[in-house]
Design a protein around this motif. Structure first.
Motif, PDB file in Angstrom:
ATOM      1  N   PHE A  26      41.937  37.867  39.772  1.00  0.00           N
ATOM      2  CA  PHE A  26      42.741  36.854  39.086  1.00  0.00           C
ATOM      3  C   PHE A  26      41.887  35.938  38.214  1.00  0.00           C
ATOM      4  O   PHE A  26      40.696  35.755  38.459  1.00  0.00           O
ATOM      5  N   SER A  27      42.534  35.351  37.213  1.00  0.00           N
ATOM      6  CA  SER A  27      41.887  34.350  36.357  1.00  0.00           C
ATOM      7  C   SER A  27      42.127  32.933  36.860  1.00  0.00           C
ATOM      8  O   SER A  27      41.327  32.034  36.606  1.00  0.00           O
ATOM      9  N   TRP A  28      43.274  32.752  37.535  1.00  0.00           N
ATOM     10  CA  TRP A  28      43.670  31.438  38.045  1.00  0.00           C
ATOM     11  C   TRP A  28      44.164  31.567  39.478  1.00  0.00           C
ATOM     12  O   TRP A  28      44.798  32.569  39.831  1.00  0.00           O
ATOM     13  N   VAL A  29      43.921  30.528  40.269  1.00  0.00           N
ATOM     14  CA  VAL A  29      44.570  30.362  41.577  1.00  0.00           C
ATOM     15  C   VAL A  29      45.141  28.949  41.601  1.00  0.00           C
ATOM     16  O   VAL A  29      44.392  27.970  41.501  1.00  0.00           O
ATOM     17  N   HIS A  30      46.456  28.834  41.724  1.00  0.00           N
ATOM     18  CA  HIS A  30      47.123  27.529  41.670  1.00  0.00           C
ATOM     19  C   HIS A  30      47.298  26.900  43.054  1.00  0.00           C
ATOM     20  O   HIS A  30      47.800  25.783  43.135  1.00  0.00           O
ATOM     21  N   SER A  31      46.920  27.608  44.109  1.00  0.00           N
ATOM     22  CA  SER A  31      47.363  27.231  45.453  1.00  0.00           C
ATOM     23  C   SER A  31      46.219  27.068  46.445  1.00  0.00           C
ATOM     24  O   SER A  31      46.345  27.408  47.614  1.00  0.00           O
ATOM     25  N   VAL A  32      45.104  26.510  45.993  1.00  0.00           N
ATOM     26  CA  VAL A  32      43.992  26.214  46.898  1.00  0.00           C
ATOM     27  C   VAL A  32      44.323  24.917  47.635  1.00  0.00           C
ATOM     28  O   VAL A  32      44.592  23.892  47.001  1.00  0.00           O
ATOM     29  N   ASP A  33      44.305  24.973  48.960  1.00  0.00           N
ATOM     30  CA  ASP A  33      44.733  23.783  49.712  1.00  0.00           C
ATOM     31  C   ASP A  33      43.700  23.287  50.708  1.00  0.00           C
ATOM     32  O   ASP A  33      43.950  22.314  51.411  1.00  0.00           O
ATOM     33  N   ARG A  34      42.520  23.919  50.752  1.00  0.00           N
ATOM     34  CA  ARG A  34      41.479  23.440  51.655  1.00  0.00           C
ATOM     35  C   ARG A  34      40.117  23.944  51.202  1.00  0.00           C
ATOM     36  O   ARG A  34      40.006  24.946  50.491  1.00  0.00           O
ATOM     37  N   LEU A  35      39.079  23.231  51.648  1.00  0.00           N
ATOM     38  CA  LEU A  35      37.722  23.512  51.192  1.00  0.00           C
ATOM     39  C   LEU A  35      37.257  24.900  51.620  1.00  0.00           C
ATOM     40  O   LEU A  35      36.558  25.584  50.867  1.00  0.00           O
ATOM     41  N   LYS A  36      37.631  25.339  52.812  1.00  0.00           N
ATOM     42  CA  LYS A  36      37.221  26.662  53.282  1.00  0.00           C
ATOM     43  C   LYS A  36      37.629  27.743  52.288  1.00  0.00           C
ATOM     44  O   LYS A  36      36.841  28.659  51.977  1.00  0.00           O
ATOM     45  N   ILE A  37      38.844  27.669  51.777  1.00  0.00           N
ATOM     46  CA  ILE A  37      39.331  28.659  50.828  1.00  0.00           C
ATOM     47  C   ILE A  37      38.549  28.573  49.522  1.00  0.00           C
ATOM     48  O   ILE A  37      38.155  29.588  48.936  1.00  0.00           O
ATOM     49  N   ALA A  38      38.319  27.362  49.039  1.00  0.00           N
ATOM     50  CA  ALA A  38      37.560  27.192  47.800  1.00  0.00           C
ATOM     51  C   ALA A  38      36.153  27.770  47.934  1.00  0.00           C
ATOM     52  O   ALA A  38      35.656  28.450  47.018  1.00  0.00           O
ATOM     53  N   ARG A  39      35.501  27.517  49.053  1.00  0.00           N
ATOM     54  CA  ARG A  39      34.148  28.046  49.263  1.00  0.00           C
ATOM     55  C   ARG A  39      34.138  29.570  49.249  1.00  0.00           C
ATOM     56  O   ARG A  39      33.267  30.199  48.641  1.00  0.00           O
ATOM     57  N   ARG A  40      35.119  30.163  49.904  1.00  0.00           N
ATOM     58  CA  ARG A  40      35.175  31.633  49.950  1.00  0.00           C
ATOM     59  C   ARG A  40      35.435  32.211  48.556  1.00  0.00           C
ATOM     60  O   ARG A  40      34.826  33.201  48.163  1.00  0.00           O
ATOM     61  N   LEU A  41      36.318  31.589  47.807  1.00  0.00           N
ATOM     62  CA  LEU A  41      36.584  32.071  46.448  1.00  0.00           C
ATOM     63  C   LEU A  41      35.333  31.970  45.578  1.00  0.00           C
ATOM     64  O   LEU A  41      35.041  32.867  44.782  1.00  0.00           O
ATOM     65  N   SER A  42      34.602  30.876  45.719  1.00  0.00           N
ATOM     66  CA  SER A  42      33.373  30.706  44.944  1.00  0.00           C
ATOM     67  C   SER A  42      32.319  31.742  45.335  1.00  0.00           C
ATOM     68  O   SER A  42      31.701  32.380  44.479  1.00  0.00           O
ATOM     69  N   GLU A  43      32.148  31.931  46.629  1.00  0.00           N
ATOM     70  CA  GLU A  43      31.145  32.891  47.115  1.00  0.00           C
ATOM     71  C   GLU A  43      31.491  34.318  46.716  1.00  0.00           C
ATOM     72  O   GLU A  43      30.592  35.146  46.482  1.00  0.00           O
ATOM     73  N   GLN A  44      32.768  34.622  46.623  1.00  0.00           N
ATOM     74  CA  GLN A  44      33.198  36.002  46.409  1.00  0.00           C
ATOM     75  C   GLN A  44      33.550  36.314  44.956  1.00  0.00           C
ATOM     76  O   GLN A  44      33.868  37.449  44.626  1.00  0.00           O
ATOM     77  N   ARG A  45      33.464  35.321  44.093  1.00  0.00           N
ATOM     78  CA  ARG A  45      33.665  35.546  42.666  1.00  0.00           C
ATOM     79  C   ARG A  45      32.377  36.099  42.077  1.00  0.00           C
ATOM     80  O   ARG A  45      31.297  35.546  42.276  1.00  0.00           O
TER      81      ARG A  45
END
Length: 234
Positions: A95-114
């Motif tokens: 994906f190019s966008w994620v509109h539904s990040v609701d906690r830091l754990k998810i943001a960290r995983r998205l950053s690490e896995q991008r």
């Protein structure tokens, strides 16, 4: 029966009118076609009518469509559903966008896995604007700490906030909810100027997009008004 192309034209004109009435710049509001539960042929028809941004909530269904429509130049995929920890790798890649990040754990995983070779993943923080027990999202009081932490993560671009206010509110209260989100974004941008562009308000759907635009929406998420009533899940 109206075609998808006709509906896109109608909604686009509605967006343009609301933008003008709000005294905002032409083009300030973008249309996100909510295409979850719609077949690839419907998306192809919307693409042929000029639509480029599509919002999906169900990962496996979305991945199948992304593969089926991979030959469409310039198509842009937005994930708008709840993000589960075990789905972040595929979301970060597809994906190019994620509109539904609701906690830091998810943001960290998205950053690490991008993949660092890809453009940064645009994200919005989902806000539980009416503090409903049944809704996902961060509370407004949690946002400063979250914004500060996410601003330090590589491979993400923090674009702004998303909310789904209670649609059963009276219009005045709905307007207040949208305004609260807009004011929150404005304050975060002042307090955390280096956290990201913070230029995006993802709010407003088929029934309330005019109010959302008046209160500052930059993305409106529209499904039913484009594609008709969503088919029942089997």
């Amino acid at each position: 029966m109206s075609s998808i192309a006709d509906n896109i034209g109608s909604v686009t004109r509605r967006i343009q009118k609301a933008t003008l009435q709000a005294g905002r710049e032409p083009g300030a509001v973008q249309l996100l076609a909510v295409s979850k539960a719609r077949p690839p042929d419907d998306l192809h028809e919307a693409y042929a009518a000029g639509q480029r941004a599509f919002g999906e909530s169900y990962l496996q269904e979305a991945l199948a469509k992304i593969e089926a429509l991979a030959d469409l130049d310039g198509i842009e995929w937005h994930f708008i559903g709840p993000v589960q920890s075990n789905k972040t790798r595929q979301i970060a890649s597809a994906f190019s966008w994620v509109h539904s990040v609701d906690r830091l754990k998810i943001a960290r995983r998205l950053s690490e896995q991008r993949d660092p070779g890809m453009p940064p993943l645009n994200i919005c923080l989902q806000v539980n604007i009416n503090e409903e027990d049944s809704k996902s999202g961060s509370r407004i009081t949690e946002l400063p700490e979250l914004v500060a932490a996410i601003g330090e993560l590589p491979n993400l671009k923090l674009r702004g906030l998303m909310a789904i206010p209670d649609p059963d509110q009276p219009e005045a209260e709905l307007r207040t909810s949208f305004r609260k989100l807009a004011n929150t974004l404005k304050q975060l941008k002042t307090d955390y100027p280096d956290a990201g562009p913070l230029d995006t308000l993802s709010m407003g759907m088929s029934g309330d997009l005019d109010i959302a635009i008046a209160e500052g929406a930059t993305w409106v998420r529209v499904g039913t008004a484009l594609f008709g009533k969503r088919p029942a899940k089997s």
